[in-house]
Design a protein around this motif. Structure first.
Motif, PDB file in Angstrom:
ATOM      1  N   LEU A 104       0.831  -1.204   0.000  1.00 49.78           N
ATOM      2  CA  LEU A 104       0.000   0.000   0.000  1.00 49.78           C
ATOM      3  C   LEU A 104       0.869   1.258   0.000  1.00 49.78           C
ATOM      4  CD1 LEU A 104      -2.767  -1.069   2.550  1.00 49.78           C
ATOM      5  CD2 LEU A 104      -2.835  -1.170   0.051  1.00 49.78           C
ATOM      6  N   ARG A 105       1.920   1.256   0.797  1.00 50.53           N
ATOM      7  CA  ARG A 105       2.811   2.433   0.856  1.00 50.53           C
ATOM      8  C   ARG A 105       3.594   2.592  -0.448  1.00 50.53           C
ATOM      9  NH1 ARG A 105       3.059   0.300   6.273  1.00 50.53           N
ATOM     10  NH2 ARG A 105       2.043   1.785   7.690  1.00 50.53           N
ATOM     11  N   ALA A 106       3.963   1.468  -1.057  1.00 49.08           N
ATOM     12  CA  ALA A 106       4.650   1.529  -2.350  1.00 49.08           C
ATOM     13  C   ALA A 106       3.722   2.078  -3.426  1.00 49.08           C
ATOM     14  CB  ALA A 106       5.156   0.146  -2.743  1.00 49.08           C
ATOM     15  N   LEU A 107       2.449   1.692  -3.380  1.00 51.06           N
ATOM     16  CA  LEU A 107       1.488   2.193  -4.362  1.00 51.06           C
ATOM     17  C   LEU A 107       1.359   3.710  -4.273  1.00 51.06           C
ATOM     18  CD1 LEU A 107      -1.373  -0.492  -4.168  1.00 51.06           C
ATOM     19  CD2 LEU A 107       0.335  -0.191  -5.971  1.00 51.06           C
ATOM     20  N   LYS A 108       1.442   4.231  -3.063  1.00 51.05           N
ATOM     21  CA  LYS A 108       1.385   5.683  -2.899  1.00 51.05           C
ATOM     22  C   LYS A 108       2.571   6.351  -3.606  1.00 51.05           C
ATOM     23  CE  LYS A 108       0.551   9.813  -1.390  1.00 51.05           C
ATOM     24  NZ  LYS A 108      -0.510  10.633  -2.038  1.00 51.05           N
ATOM     25  N   LEU A 109       3.749   5.775  -3.473  1.00 50.58           N
ATOM     26  CA  LEU A 109       4.941   6.329  -4.116  1.00 50.58           C
ATOM     27  C   LEU A 109       4.876   6.199  -5.636  1.00 50.58           C
ATOM     28  CD1 LEU A 109       7.769   5.001  -1.738  1.00 50.58           C
ATOM     29  CD2 LEU A 109       6.723   7.280  -1.773  1.00 50.58           C
ATOM     30  N   LEU A 110       4.113   5.220  -6.112  1.00 47.53           N
ATOM     31  CA  LEU A 110       4.052   4.954  -7.550  1.00 47.53           C
ATOM     32  C   LEU A 110       2.941   5.728  -8.259  1.00 47.53           C
ATOM     33  CD1 LEU A 110       4.670   1.123  -7.301  1.00 47.53           C
ATOM     34  CD2 LEU A 110       6.134   2.727  -8.542  1.00 47.53           C
ATOM     35  N   GLU A 111       2.147   6.482  -7.538  1.00 46.72           N
ATOM     36  CA  GLU A 111       1.100   7.266  -8.208  1.00 46.72           C
ATOM     37  C   GLU A 111       1.708   8.144  -9.299  1.00 46.72           C
ATOM     38  OE1 GLU A 111      -2.747   8.264  -5.660  1.00 46.72           O
ATOM     39  OE2 GLU A 111      -0.985   9.268  -4.821  1.00 46.72           O
ATOM     40  N   PRO A 112       1.038   8.299 -10.445  1.00 43.12           N
ATOM     41  CA  PRO A 112      -0.287   7.782 -10.814  1.00 43.12           C
ATOM     42  C   PRO A 112      -0.202   6.554 -11.726  1.00 43.12           C
ATOM     43  CG  PRO A 112       0.301   9.545 -12.275  1.00 43.12           C
ATOM     44  CD  PRO A 112       1.503   9.330 -11.397  1.00 43.12           C
ATOM     45  N   ALA A 113       0.785   5.731 -11.558  1.00 41.88           N
ATOM     46  CA  ALA A 113       0.941   4.555 -12.420  1.00 41.88           C
ATOM     47  C   ALA A 113      -0.306   3.666 -12.363  1.00 41.88           C
ATOM     48  CB  ALA A 113       2.167   3.761 -11.982  1.00 41.88           C
ATOM     49  N   ALA A 114      -0.602   3.030 -13.490  1.00 43.28           N
ATOM     50  CA  ALA A 114      -1.775   2.151 -13.587  1.00 43.28           C
ATOM     51  C   ALA A 114      -1.427   0.781 -13.004  1.00 43.28           C
ATOM     52  CB  ALA A 114      -2.214   2.029 -15.040  1.00 43.28           C
ATOM     53  N   ILE A 115      -1.849   0.555 -11.774  1.00 47.10           N
ATOM     54  CA  ILE A 115      -1.522  -0.691 -11.067  1.00 47.10           C
ATOM     55  C   ILE A 115      -2.773  -1.213 -10.371  1.00 47.10           C
ATOM     56  CG2 ILE A 115      -0.104  -1.763  -9.273  1.00 47.10           C
ATOM     57  CD1 ILE A 115       1.910   0.506  -9.645  1.00 47.10           C
ATOM     58  N   GLU A 116      -2.979  -2.528 -10.468  1.00 55.05           N
ATOM     59  CA  GLU A 116      -4.014  -3.202  -9.688  1.00 55.05           C
ATOM     60  C   GLU A 116      -3.340  -4.093  -8.650  1.00 55.05           C
ATOM     61  OE1 GLU A 116      -7.313  -3.637 -13.320  1.00 55.05           O
ATOM     62  OE2 GLU A 116      -6.531  -5.420 -12.287  1.00 55.05           O
ATOM     63  N   PHE A 117      -3.907  -4.125  -7.447  1.00 61.40           N
ATOM     64  CA  PHE A 117      -3.406  -4.982  -6.369  1.00 61.40           C
ATOM     65  C   PHE A 117      -4.519  -5.940  -5.986  1.00 61.40           C
ATOM     66  CE2 PHE A 117      -1.928  -5.092  -1.657  1.00 61.40           C
ATOM     67  CZ  PHE A 117      -1.380  -6.348  -1.852  1.00 61.40           C
ATOM     68  N   HIS A 118      -4.303  -7.224  -6.249  1.00 60.41           N
ATOM     69  CA  HIS A 118      -5.303  -8.257  -5.978  1.00 60.41           C
ATOM     70  C   HIS A 118      -4.898  -9.076  -4.754  1.00 60.41           C
ATOM     71  CE1 HIS A 118      -7.597  -7.876  -9.834  1.00 60.41           C
ATOM     72  NE2 HIS A 118      -6.469  -7.277 -10.182  1.00 60.41           N
ATOM     73  N   ILE A 119      -5.837  -9.224  -3.821  1.00 64.87           N
ATOM     74  CA  ILE A 119      -5.603  -9.927  -2.553  1.00 64.87           C
ATOM     75  C   ILE A 119      -6.620 -11.049  -2.440  1.00 64.87           C
ATOM     76  CG2 ILE A 119      -5.569  -9.721  -0.044  1.00 64.87           C
ATOM     77  CD1 ILE A 119      -4.955  -6.722  -0.445  1.00 64.87           C
ATOM     78  N   LEU A 120      -6.153 -12.265  -2.255  1.00 70.43           N
ATOM     79  CA  LEU A 120      -7.048 -13.421  -2.138  1.00 70.43           C
ATOM     80  C   LEU A 120      -6.868 -14.075  -0.775  1.00 70.43           C
ATOM     81  CD1 LEU A 120      -7.859 -16.120  -4.763  1.00 70.43           C
ATOM     82  CD2 LEU A 120      -7.095 -16.836  -2.506  1.00 70.43           C
ATOM     83  N   GLY A 121      -7.960 -14.342  -0.094  1.00 65.81           N
ATOM     84  CA  GLY A 121      -7.907 -15.026   1.191  1.00 65.81           C
ATOM     85  C   GLY A 121      -9.124 -14.691   2.026  1.00 65.81           C
ATOM     86  N   GLN A 122      -9.253 -15.382   3.146  1.00 60.05           N
ATOM     87  CA  GLN A 122     -10.362 -15.120   4.051  1.00 60.05           C
ATOM     88  C   GLN A 122     -10.131 -13.771   4.730  1.00 60.05           C
ATOM     89  OE1 GLN A 122     -10.873 -18.028   7.194  1.00 60.05           O
ATOM     90  NE2 GLN A 122     -13.088 -17.804   7.139  1.00 60.05           N
ATOM     91  N   LEU A 123     -11.038 -12.848   4.534  1.00 59.01           N
ATOM     92  CA  LEU A 123     -10.866 -11.473   4.999  1.00 59.01           C
ATOM     93  C   LEU A 123     -11.959 -11.131   6.009  1.00 59.01           C
ATOM     94  CD1 LEU A 123      -9.463  -8.677   4.691  1.00 59.01           C
ATOM     95  CD2 LEU A 123     -11.097  -8.206   2.845  1.00 59.01           C
ATOM     96  N   THR A 124     -11.540 -10.787   7.226  1.00 59.89           N
ATOM     97  CA  THR A 124     -12.506 -10.386   8.242  1.00 59.89           C
ATOM     98  C   THR A 124     -12.797  -8.889   8.112  1.00 59.89           C
ATOM     99  OG1 THR A 124     -10.795  -9.883   9.887  1.00 59.89           O
ATOM    100  CG2 THR A 124     -11.630 -12.151   9.810  1.00 59.89           C
TER     101      THR A 124
END
Length: 418
Positions: A248-268
């Motif tokens: 998440l912090r890296a994505l902030k530094l990479l703005e405005p690059a076109a990036i998707e972050f996909h997370i798979l798992g049981q999420l509470t």
């Protein structure tokens, strides 16, 4: 190995304190044993609801027999609740009065005693324990049946949760290991680092590393180039302090690059809210493209992963075990043909150093370094394509279950014939 008395393959019982869907390593071993002609029985316990959901379909296709003990939240609930009460009582006794008189075994796992009682009902030539809470059950059952037993050390158990030797969890698991591991006939481990460290503790034992790899990918790699870079992370459950914050912090530094972050798992809900709060605190110019996916059937995971570009193996190194682990996560990415970005833990560094073309390393918590690696792949799409192809080829050539399966079956054969 053929039984010399009746020319029938040996009966092998695998015992786990988890459940099949949550333990692909056990499933691969059971399948390998059946394909080699052995009679196989798996004994397990309920762990969670989504695992049980997928167990139904998984077990229907298997040639080995499978038996669950200890009830569940929605079936034989009285047995389940009683086992929880006994387990909690065992913890209290072990904490305040010591590990003797079976208190350690009761404290170790909810169904350790029930796994042992069930194993006794299935006389076998070899009993194999998966997960530490199954080890006492297997050793005792083997002794009663005058059979042999093995233990698969998927983790460095005594330091799974804590490194401090004074912690109760460390003391309990150390006690169990030192009581039962010397009584086993063979030992395997999920990484060379775990095998090496156990070898220091048990120098008389031969420990064979069997990696957490998967069968060769039967699908041809299809690398689709697009304008959006897709990152992928998965686990059985989504939690904090597991490297997601780095992304998440890296994505902030990479703005405005076109990036998707996909997370798979049981999420509470609490974890999702905590991640949302981190995103809010980072004050993104635009809301980042983050997608959450529910757990899927293990057999579908590699094909699902193949739609992404980069697989994130973000071990934080919070414990000795975590530093030494090579999880099925990183091998899933390799098998799916994703470029790897991994944290610089000793075990993952060893793997990337051995196969340097499959990805890059960065120090845990160094989100700036992570952003530089991602940016380099964005700026050099040919490098990304070459890295993905190298990962896929490594999975096809060496880092696959076909290779590790032969090692595992050799261990079983040697144990039964010794």
């Amino acid at each position: 190995m053929e039984n010399n008395l009746n020319n029938i393959k040996a009966h092998i019982v695998l015992v786990t304190s988890g459940q099949p869907t949550l333990n692909p390593r056990l499933v691969k071993e059971a399948d390998a044993l059946v394909s080699a002609g052995y009679q196989v029985t798996v004994i397990y316990q309920h762990w969670n609801a989504w695992g049980t959901k997928y167990d139904t379909g998984l077990l229907a296709k298997k040639a080995w027999r499978c038996i669950r003990v200890g009830g569940a939240t929605n079936e034989k609930r009285s047995v389940y609740l009683l086992s929880r009460i006994i387990h909690k009582a065992g913890n209290i006794v072990a904490k305040y009065f010591g590990f003797g008189l079976g208190a350690a075994e009761l404290a170790l796992g909810r169904c350790t005693i029930l796994l042992y009682k069930e194993a006794l009902k299935h006389p076998a030539d070899l009993y194999i324990a998966h997960n530490l809470a199954a080890l006492p059950a297997v050793v005792k059952a083997a002794k009663k049946a005058r059979a042999k037993c093995g233990f698969d050390m998927e983790d460095y158990h005594r330091n799974e949760v804590h490194d401090n030797p004074k912690e109760f969890d460390v003391r309990l698991k150390t006690y169990i290991e030192e009581k039962y591991i010397p009584l086993t006939n063979y030992l395997t481990a999920s990484s060379k680092h775990i095998a090496y460290n156990y070898q220091l503790i048990f120098p008389s034992k031969k420990i064979v590393p069997i990696l957490n790899v998967f069968p060769k990918n039967q699908h041809e790699q299809n690398i689709k180039t697009g304008s959006t870079l897709k990152l992928f992370w998965f686990s059985q459950s989504v939690g904090l302090n597991r490297g997601i914050e780095d992304v998440l912090r890296a994505l902030k530094l990479l703005e405005p690059a076109a990036i998707e972050f996909h997370i798979l798992g049981q999420l509470t809900i609490p974890v999702k809210e905590a991640l949302a709060q981190i995103i809010k605190t980072l004050e993104f110019l635009c809301q980042p493209a983050i997608f959450y996916h529910d757990p899927i059937h293990p057999d579908s995971l590699i094909q699902f992963a193949s739609q992404f570009d980069i697989g994130l193996a973000l071990e934080t190194g919070f414990s000795i075990n975590n530093k030494m682990a090579l999880s099925n996560k990183i091998f899933t990415y390799i098998n799916a043909g994703l470029a790897i970005i991994a944290t610089d833990t000793p075990a993952q560094k060893y793997l990337i150093d051995k196969y340097p073309l499959i990805g890059k390393l960065y120090k845990p918590d160094d989100h700036a370094a992570l952003s530089i690696i991602v940016r380099n792949y964005i700026d050099h799409p040919t490098l990304l394509k070459d890295t993905r192809q190298a990962a896929y080829q490594a999975g096809q050539a060496a880092l696959n279950w076909e290779t590790e399966r032969s090692k595992f079956l050799a261990v079983v054969t040697n144990t039964l014939s010794n």
